[in-house]
Design an enzyme around this catalytic site. Sequence first.
Site, PDB file in Angstrom:
ATOM      1  N   ASN A  42       0.838  -1.197   0.000  1.00 59.95           N
ATOM      2  CA  ASN A  42       0.000   0.000   0.000  1.00 59.95           C
ATOM      3  C   ASN A  42       0.876   1.251   0.000  1.00 59.95           C
ATOM      4  OD1 ASN A  42       0.679  -0.730   2.682  1.00 59.95           O
ATOM      5  ND2 ASN A  42      -0.996   0.466   3.520  1.00 59.95           N
ATOM      6  N   GLU A  44       0.225   5.430   0.720  1.00 61.92           N
ATOM      7  CA  GLU A  44      -0.740   6.441   1.145  1.00 61.92           C
ATOM      8  C   GLU A  44      -0.298   7.836   0.721  1.00 61.92           C
ATOM      9  OE1 GLU A  44      -1.078   5.716   5.355  1.00 61.92           O
ATOM     10  OE2 GLU A  44      -2.249   3.894   5.004  1.00 61.92           O
ATOM     11  N   CYS A  53      -4.234   0.338  -2.290  1.00 62.53           N
ATOM     12  CA  CYS A  53      -4.008  -0.870  -1.497  1.00 62.53           C
ATOM     13  C   CYS A  53      -2.907  -1.725  -2.114  1.00 62.53           C
ATOM     14  CB  CYS A  53      -5.279  -1.715  -1.443  1.00 62.53           C
ATOM     15  SG  CYS A  53      -6.623  -0.979  -0.512  1.00 62.53           S
ATOM     16  N   GLU A  55      -2.997  -4.876  -2.769  1.00 56.34           N
ATOM     17  CA  GLU A  55      -3.531  -5.810  -3.765  1.00 56.34           C
ATOM     18  C   GLU A  55      -3.643  -5.145  -5.142  1.00 56.34           C
ATOM     19  OE1 GLU A  55      -4.645  -5.074  -0.742  1.00 56.34           O
ATOM     20  OE2 GLU A  55      -6.006  -6.605   0.038  1.00 56.34           O
ATOM     21  N   CYS A  86     -10.246  -5.328   0.534  1.00 58.86           N
ATOM     22  CA  CYS A  86     -11.374  -4.383   0.573  1.00 58.86           C
ATOM     23  C   CYS A  86     -12.268  -4.599  -0.655  1.00 58.86           C
ATOM     24  CB  CYS A  86     -10.873  -2.946   0.648  1.00 58.86           C
ATOM     25  SG  CYS A  86     -10.329  -2.262  -0.933  1.00 58.86           S
ATOM     26  N   CYS A  89     -10.753  -3.624  -4.106  1.00 56.24           N
ATOM     27  CA  CYS A  89      -9.783  -4.608  -4.607  1.00 56.24           C
ATOM     28  C   CYS A  89     -10.483  -5.868  -5.107  1.00 56.24           C
ATOM     29  CB  CYS A  89      -8.748  -4.938  -3.538  1.00 56.24           C
ATOM     30  SG  CYS A  89      -7.615  -3.561  -3.243  1.00 56.24           S
TER      31      CYS A  89
HETATM   32  N1  THU Z   1      -5.112  -1.605   2.808  1.00 57.98           N
HETATM   33  C1  THU Z   1      -4.537  -2.463   1.921  1.00 57.98           C
HETATM   34  O1  THU Z   1      -3.487  -2.172   1.347  1.00 57.98           O
HETATM   35  N2  THU Z   1      -5.150  -3.648   1.686  1.00 57.98           N
HETATM   36  C2  THU Z   1      -6.267  -4.084   2.340  1.00 57.98           C
HETATM   37  O2  THU Z   1      -6.721  -5.195   2.077  1.00 57.98           O
HETATM   38  C3  THU Z   1      -6.902  -3.242   3.350  1.00 57.98           C
HETATM   39  C4  THU Z   1      -6.366  -1.868   3.485  1.00 57.98           C
HETATM   40  C5  THU Z   1      -4.410  -0.361   3.130  1.00 57.98           C
HETATM   41  C6  THU Z   1      -5.030   0.911   2.646  1.00 57.98           C
HETATM   42  C7  THU Z   1      -4.480   1.905   3.645  1.00 57.98           C
HETATM   43  O3  THU Z   1      -3.197   2.322   3.203  1.00 57.98           O
HETATM   44  C8  THU Z   1      -4.291   1.118   4.924  1.00 57.98           C
HETATM   45  O4  THU Z   1      -4.305  -0.248   4.537  1.00 57.98           O
HETATM   46  C9  THU Z   1      -5.372   1.357   5.965  1.00 57.98           C
HETATM   47  O5  THU Z   1      -6.628   1.160   5.433  1.00 57.98           O
END
Ligand code: THU
Length: 134
Positions: A42, A44, A53, A55, A86, A89
């Site tokens: 991920n 941000e 994310c 994935e 999520c 994804c």
């Molecule tokens: N996130 C993912 O990368 N994958 C997931 O399956 C759930 C959430 C990340 C997005 C964000 O950067 C952090 O986790 C918190 O939500």
Amino acid sequence: MHERELMKIALEARKNAYAPYSGFKVGAALLARNGKIYTGCNAEISTYSNTICAERSAVFKAVSEGERTFEAIAITAGTDDYIYPCGICRQVFAEFCDNDFKIICTNAQHKYEVYTLGELLPKAFKLKNYNDLL
Ligand code: THU
């Protein structure tokens, strides 16, 4: 490739996660049908909604390199609870993967649960729905 191997690669990818806002680091390892592996983490952004994310980062990396068919993905977040993808994804998986695509959800104890995409996103809206109009 065994599920455990894919999990280990996802754990490595997690080290690259850029999560200064949530502190929630996620790694992914995507296995293409031809045996190639694409990792993701991920990332941000200060305007939160642009965050991607792990994935999706793996899927889009693979697609950008010409890959279109996938077998499995492992996801790691270092949490006691298993990490599940999520909704966004799941929809992205549905664009490129069949219902038998395997989603390996891991936890901090290096245990995992395996689901198919069909189980986690039944009756997905897909390209086929558009084609049916033509
Ligand atoms: N996130 C993912 O990368 N994958 C997931 O399956 C759930 C959430 C990340 C997005 C964000 O950067 C952090 O986790 C918190 O939500």
